[in-house]
Every structure is written in C-alpha cells, then in structure tokens.
Design a protein around this motif. Structure first.
Motif, PDB file in Angstrom:
ATOM      1  N   ASN A 178       0.857  -1.183   0.000  1.00  0.00           N
ATOM      2  CA  ASN A 178       0.000   0.000   0.000  1.00  0.00           C
ATOM      3  C   ASN A 178       0.896   1.238   0.000  1.00  0.00           C
ATOM      4  N   ALA A 179       1.104   1.797  -1.175  1.00  0.00           N
ATOM      5  CA  ALA A 179       1.998   2.948  -1.332  1.00  0.00           C
ATOM      6  C   ALA A 179       1.381   4.221  -0.774  1.00  0.00           C
ATOM      7  N   ARG A 180       0.055   4.325  -0.832  1.00  0.00           N
ATOM      8  CA  ARG A 180      -0.603   5.536  -0.336  1.00  0.00           C
ATOM      9  C   ARG A 180      -0.480   5.637   1.184  1.00  0.00           C
ATOM     10  N   ALA A 181      -0.509   4.515   1.886  1.00  0.00           N
ATOM     11  CA  ALA A 181      -0.446   4.526   3.350  1.00  0.00           C
ATOM     12  C   ALA A 181       0.984   4.566   3.882  1.00  0.00           C
ATOM     13  N   CYS A 182       1.969   4.368   3.013  1.00  0.00           N
ATOM     14  CA  CYS A 182       3.374   4.333   3.441  1.00  0.00           C
ATOM     15  C   CYS A 182       3.853   5.745   3.780  1.00  0.00           C
ATOM     16  N   ALA A 183       4.419   5.902   4.969  1.00  0.00           N
ATOM     17  CA  ALA A 183       4.878   7.219   5.425  1.00  0.00           C
ATOM     18  C   ALA A 183       6.181   7.632   4.747  1.00  0.00           C
ATOM     19  N   ALA A 184       6.959   6.672   4.262  1.00  0.00           N
ATOM     20  CA  ALA A 184       8.256   6.979   3.658  1.00  0.00           C
ATOM     21  C   ALA A 184       8.135   7.571   2.258  1.00  0.00           C
ATOM     22  N   ILE A 185       6.961   7.437   1.645  1.00  0.00           N
ATOM     23  CA  ILE A 185       6.768   7.910   0.274  1.00  0.00           C
ATOM     24  C   ILE A 185       6.080   9.266   0.293  1.00  0.00           C
ATOM     25  N   SER A 186       6.725  10.254  -0.314  1.00  0.00           N
ATOM     26  CA  SER A 186       6.156  11.598  -0.383  1.00  0.00           C
ATOM     27  C   SER A 186       5.047  11.637  -1.431  1.00  0.00           C
ATOM     28  N   ASN A 187       4.309  12.734  -1.451  1.00  0.00           N
ATOM     29  CA  ASN A 187       3.187  12.864  -2.378  1.00  0.00           C
ATOM     30  C   ASN A 187       3.663  12.912  -3.829  1.00  0.00           C
ATOM     31  N   GLU A 188       4.727  13.677  -4.111  1.00  0.00           N
ATOM     32  CA  GLU A 188       5.216  13.753  -5.489  1.00  0.00           C
ATOM     33  C   GLU A 188       5.846  12.440  -5.938  1.00  0.00           C
ATOM     34  N   MET A 189       6.448  11.708  -5.006  1.00  0.00           N
ATOM     35  CA  MET A 189       6.986  10.385  -5.339  1.00  0.00           C
ATOM     36  C   MET A 189       5.848   9.412  -5.634  1.00  0.00           C
ATOM     37  N   PHE A 190       4.750   9.544  -4.909  1.00  0.00           N
ATOM     38  CA  PHE A 190       3.589   8.688  -5.143  1.00  0.00           C
ATOM     39  C   PHE A 190       3.003   8.926  -6.535  1.00  0.00           C
ATOM     40  N   ILE A 191       2.977  10.180  -6.966  1.00  0.00           N
ATOM     41  CA  ILE A 191       2.456  10.502  -8.299  1.00  0.00           C
ATOM     42  C   ILE A 191       3.333   9.864  -9.380  1.00  0.00           C
ATOM     43  N   ARG A 192       4.665   9.953  -9.203  1.00  0.00           N
ATOM     44  CA  ARG A 192       5.572   9.314 -10.171  1.00  0.00           C
ATOM     45  C   ARG A 192       5.428   7.791 -10.119  1.00  0.00           C
ATOM     46  N   LEU A 193       5.234   7.247  -8.919  1.00  0.00           N
ATOM     47  CA  LEU A 193       5.079   5.804  -8.758  1.00  0.00           C
ATOM     48  C   LEU A 193       3.805   5.313  -9.431  1.00  0.00           C
ATOM     49  N   ARG A 194       2.736   6.100  -9.368  1.00  0.00           N
ATOM     50  CA  ARG A 194       1.482   5.729 -10.021  1.00  0.00           C
ATOM     51  C   ARG A 194       1.679   5.617 -11.532  1.00  0.00           C
ATOM     52  N   LYS A 195       2.461   6.540 -12.079  1.00  0.00           N
ATOM     53  CA  LYS A 195       2.731   6.520 -13.520  1.00  0.00           C
ATOM     54  C   LYS A 195       3.604   5.306 -13.894  1.00  0.00           C
ATOM     55  N   ILE A 196       4.578   4.996 -13.079  1.00  0.00           N
ATOM     56  CA  ILE A 196       5.473   3.860 -13.343  1.00  0.00           C
ATOM     57  C   ILE A 196       4.721   2.543 -13.196  1.00  0.00           C
ATOM     58  N   ALA A 197       3.911   2.424 -12.145  1.00  0.00           N
ATOM     59  CA  ALA A 197       3.207   1.173 -11.869  1.00  0.00           C
ATOM     60  C   ALA A 197       2.122   0.897 -12.900  1.00  0.00           C
ATOM     61  N   GLY A 198       1.460   1.936 -13.370  1.00  0.00           N
ATOM     62  CA  GLY A 198       0.410   1.758 -14.376  1.00  0.00           C
ATOM     63  C   GLY A 198      -0.746   0.949 -13.821  1.00  0.00           C
ATOM     64  N   ARG A 199      -1.129  -0.108 -14.538  1.00  0.00           N
ATOM     65  CA  ARG A 199      -2.292  -0.898 -14.113  1.00  0.00           C
ATOM     66  C   ARG A 199      -1.965  -1.875 -12.988  1.00  0.00           C
ATOM     67  N   ARG A 200      -0.705  -1.919 -12.565  1.00  0.00           N
ATOM     68  CA  ARG A 200      -0.342  -2.755 -11.418  1.00  0.00           C
ATOM     69  C   ARG A 200      -0.684  -2.088 -10.100  1.00  0.00           C
ATOM     70  N   MET A 201      -1.128  -0.816 -10.157  1.00  0.00           N
ATOM     71  CA  MET A 201      -1.569  -0.113  -8.952  1.00  0.00           C
ATOM     72  C   MET A 201      -3.089   0.002  -8.983  1.00  0.00           C
ATOM     73  N   THR A 202      -3.707  -0.335  -7.856  1.00  0.00           N
ATOM     74  CA  THR A 202      -5.162  -0.253  -7.766  1.00  0.00           C
ATOM     75  C   THR A 202      -5.587   1.194  -7.523  1.00  0.00           C
ATOM     76  N   ALA A 203      -6.882   1.430  -7.568  1.00  0.00           N
ATOM     77  CA  ALA A 203      -7.412   2.775  -7.338  1.00  0.00           C
ATOM     78  C   ALA A 203      -7.163   3.228  -5.903  1.00  0.00           C
TER      79      ALA A 203
END
Length: 140
Positions: free
Chosen positions: A42-67
């Motif tokens: 759960n990347a959204r709940a992880c405290a180590a991941i910043s908001n801008e890093m999460f946005i880049r991660l969503r783009k990298i993960a693509g359909r491997r990330m759930t809503a």
C-alpha cells in the motif's frame, strides 16, 4: 527494512507476500506446490513515500496499482518460492527507486536559422530528385 534510497526505507511489515499455485506448464509439481508469489504494497499509506513520489510511482506502476493506491505484483517464473519472493521484491524496489528520481527539467529551444535552411534545401533536393523519376516527355 528495504533500502530504497539513503533517506527512504520501507519496513517489511508493510509488504504482504502470499504464496499461490503457479499457472502454466509444469505437471505434477505445479499442481501440488504453491510456488507463485503475490506481493501487495500500500503505497498511499506508506509514510516513507512523499506525495510527489507517489504521483511518479502511479505513472510507473500503471495498471499494477489499484485505485486505492496498492501495488500488486506477481511472480511465478522460478520453480522455488524463495526465488519468486526475491524476484518480486526486486521488482518492487526497482519500481520505487525509479520513482525517487525526479525528471530533468527540459528547457524548450527553437531550431536555429541555419538548421531551418538546411531542412528546406534538403526537402527541395529530395523533391527535385523525385521529379526526375517521372516519365520523359518526347519533344518533336
């Protein structure tokens, strides 16, 4: 702890690993042993991941990330469960490392006058060359 970057570490308790039966060929071994591994993070709940890093991660993960912001990865390429666990955690760390890198800021530039002229002359010579390929007209 998974070391992503010097300032980013993820606790292994945040990663869920479950063993499943692998699909595809393999006969009796595949039907009996749960060697495939599914990873959920759960990347959204992880405290180590910043908001801008999460946005880049969503783009990298693509359909491997759930809503809900959860990354789901599967590995059933290896025969052993341990190797599949290593493979799937390596894929997650590679994905997270790629998300830590900020994209380079691109400065928009215009083509120079000389490059525009070179492009136009190249187009004209190509057009002249193609005109020469046509049928010859006979003059009486």
């Amino acid at each position: 702890m998974l070391e992503i970057a010097p300032h980013i570490q993820i606790d292994e308790a945040e990663i869920q690993l479950t063993a499943k039966r692998a699909s595809g060929p393999g006969g009796q071994h595949v039907n009996k042993v749960s060697t495939a591994v599914e990873l959920r993070f759960n990347a959204r709940a992880c405290a180590a991941i910043s908001n801008e890093m999460f946005i880049r991660l969503r783009k990298i993960a693509g359909r491997r990330m759930t809503a809900a912001g959860e990354i789901v990865l599967m590995s059933d390429t290896h025969r052993s469960q341990i190797d599949n666990k290593r493979a799937v955690t390596k894929r997650l760390t590679d994905m997270l490392k790629a998300a830590t890198k900020r994209p380079k800021f691109r400065v928009a530039t215009k083509p120079s006058k000389a490059s525009k002229e070179r492009r136009i002359t190249a187009k004209k010579t190509m057009g002249d060359r193609k005109k020469m390929r046509g049928k010859l007209k006979l003059v009486d």
